[in-house]
Design an enzyme around this catalytic site. Structure first.
Site, PDB file in Angstrom:
ATOM      1  N   CYS A   1       0.660  -1.255   0.102  1.00 24.37           N
ATOM      2  CA  CYS A   1      -0.126  -0.110   0.158  1.00 24.37           C
ATOM      3  C   CYS A   1       0.681   1.011   0.057  1.00 24.37           C
ATOM      4  O   CYS A   1       0.440   2.865  -0.365  1.00 24.37           O
ATOM      5  CB  CYS A   1      -1.089   0.213   1.185  1.00 24.37           C
ATOM      6  SG  CYS A   1      -0.302   0.132   2.906  1.00 24.37           S
TER       7      CYS A   1
ATOM      8  N   HIS B   1      -2.437  11.204  15.365  1.00 22.86           N
ATOM      9  CA  HIS B   1      -3.252  10.669  14.387  1.00 22.86           C
ATOM     10  C   HIS B   1      -1.703   9.629  13.821  1.00 22.86           C
ATOM     11  O   HIS B   1      -0.261  10.043  14.165  1.00 22.86           O
ATOM     12  CB  HIS B   1      -3.493  11.112  13.457  1.00 22.86           C
ATOM     13  CG  HIS B   1      -3.430  11.021  12.121  1.00 22.86           C
ATOM     14  ND1 HIS B   1      -4.553  10.505  11.641  1.00 22.86           N
ATOM     15  CD2 HIS B   1      -2.427  10.480  11.040  1.00 22.86           C
ATOM     16  CE1 HIS B   1      -4.819   9.901  10.911  1.00 22.86           C
ATOM     17  NE2 HIS B   1      -3.276  10.002  10.079  1.00 22.86           N
TER      18      HIS B   1
ATOM     19  N   HIS C   1      -4.807   5.059  10.260  1.00 23.88           N
ATOM     20  CA  HIS C   1      -5.979   4.115   9.663  1.00 23.88           C
ATOM     21  C   HIS C   1      -6.111   3.069   9.782  1.00 23.88           C
ATOM     22  O   HIS C   1      -5.171   1.969   9.208  1.00 23.88           O
ATOM     23  CB  HIS C   1      -6.555   4.681   8.009  1.00 23.88           C
ATOM     24  CG  HIS C   1      -6.969   5.751   7.669  1.00 23.88           C
ATOM     25  ND1 HIS C   1      -6.082   6.860   7.905  1.00 23.88           N
ATOM     26  CD2 HIS C   1      -8.313   6.678   8.642  1.00 23.88           C
ATOM     27  CE1 HIS C   1      -6.532   8.332   7.880  1.00 23.88           C
ATOM     28  NE2 HIS C   1      -7.991   8.390   8.301  1.00 23.88           N
TER      29      HIS C   1
ATOM     30  N   ASP D   1      -9.056  -5.390   4.786  1.00 30.13           N
ATOM     31  CA  ASP D   1      -7.637  -6.083   3.538  1.00 30.13           C
ATOM     32  C   ASP D   1      -7.037  -6.665   4.591  1.00 30.13           C
ATOM     33  O   ASP D   1      -5.585  -6.635   3.072  1.00 30.13           O
ATOM     34  CB  ASP D   1      -8.289  -5.238   2.489  1.00 30.13           C
ATOM     35  CG  ASP D   1      -7.082  -3.441   2.586  1.00 30.13           C
ATOM     36  OD1 ASP D   1      -6.713  -3.435   3.966  1.00 30.13           O
ATOM     37  OD2 ASP D   1      -7.588  -3.085   1.882  1.00 30.13           O
TER      38      ASP D   1
ATOM     39  N   ARG E   1      -5.644  -4.428   8.540  1.00 25.47           N
ATOM     40  CA  ARG E   1      -4.734  -3.393   8.573  1.00 25.47           C
ATOM     41  C   ARG E   1      -4.027  -2.321   8.335  1.00 25.47           C
ATOM     42  O   ARG E   1      -5.039  -1.625   8.320  1.00 25.47           O
ATOM     43  CB  ARG E   1      -4.766  -3.642   6.301  1.00 25.47           C
ATOM     44  CG  ARG E   1      -3.086  -2.620   5.707  1.00 25.47           C
ATOM     45  CD  ARG E   1      -2.681  -2.720   4.702  1.00 25.47           C
ATOM     46  NE  ARG E   1      -3.992  -2.158   3.330  1.00 25.47           N
ATOM     47  CZ  ARG E   1      -4.299  -1.369   3.417  1.00 25.47           C
ATOM     48  NH1 ARG E   1      -3.684   0.209   3.630  1.00 25.47           N
ATOM     49  NH2 ARG E   1      -6.001  -0.526   2.742  1.00 25.47           N
TER      50      ARG E   1
ATOM     51  N   CYS F   1      -2.561   0.967   8.019  1.00 30.29           N
ATOM     52  CA  CYS F   1      -1.938   1.581   7.288  1.00 30.29           C
ATOM     53  C   CYS F   1      -1.446   2.763   8.142  1.00 30.29           C
ATOM     54  O   CYS F   1      -2.288   3.728   8.628  1.00 30.29           O
ATOM     55  CB  CYS F   1      -2.633   1.731   6.210  1.00 30.29           C
ATOM     56  SG  CYS F   1      -1.928   3.104   4.863  1.00 30.29           S
TER      57      CYS F   1
END
Length: 139
Positions: free
Chosen positions: A67, A104, A107, A111, A120, A122
């Site tokens: 990704c 932060h 996310h 998947d 996942r 990410c």
């Protein structure tokens, strides 16, 4: 780990963090895909919050999702990350933040590898620091 991280002011965060770290961790920014230092990094150790030092992920949960950001199947411990509904950018996603400082991280998506629970995480490299398995900081 900085136990008083929730009381740090934005001005103090600006002093402690690099411009990119501040943008990601405090302004919910995102680094460009395939540019982060931990995207294709697979050493044994732990990934810590770049803001407060909380242990967030371990290398055993990291995998190459393709990704463009570091991907993990699960957090290091049950409550080290918090999840929030994110409706920014015309999408509905689940934001992941540090459970200690609220920074932060990225996310979480449904998947990931099915055999590992299907998630996942990410995560932006700028939100992380790495501690090798030996316990010495790689920074």
């Amino acid at each position: 780990m900085d136990d008083n991280a929730r009381s740090i002011t934005e001005a103090e965060w600006r002093e402690r963090l690099s411009a990119e770290q501040f943008h990601v961790l405090r302004e919910a920014g995102t680094e460009r895909a395939f540019t982060g230092k931990y995207d294709k990094f697979y050493e044994d150790g732990e990934y810590l919050c770049a803001a407060c030092g909380t242990r967030l992920f371990i290398s055993a949960a990291k995998y190459n999702s393709g990704c463009g950001w570091p991907a993990f199947t699960r957090p290091a411990d049950g409550e080290v990350v918090e999840e929030h509904r994110d409706t920014s950018h015309g999408m509905i996603r689940t934001e992941v933040t540090c459970g200690n400082c609220g920074g932060h991280l990225g996310h979480v998506f449904p998947d990931g590898p099915p055999e590992e629970g299907g998630l996942r995480y990410c995560i932006n490299s700028a939100a992380l620091t790495f501690a090798p398995e030996s316990g010495e900081s790689a920074e």
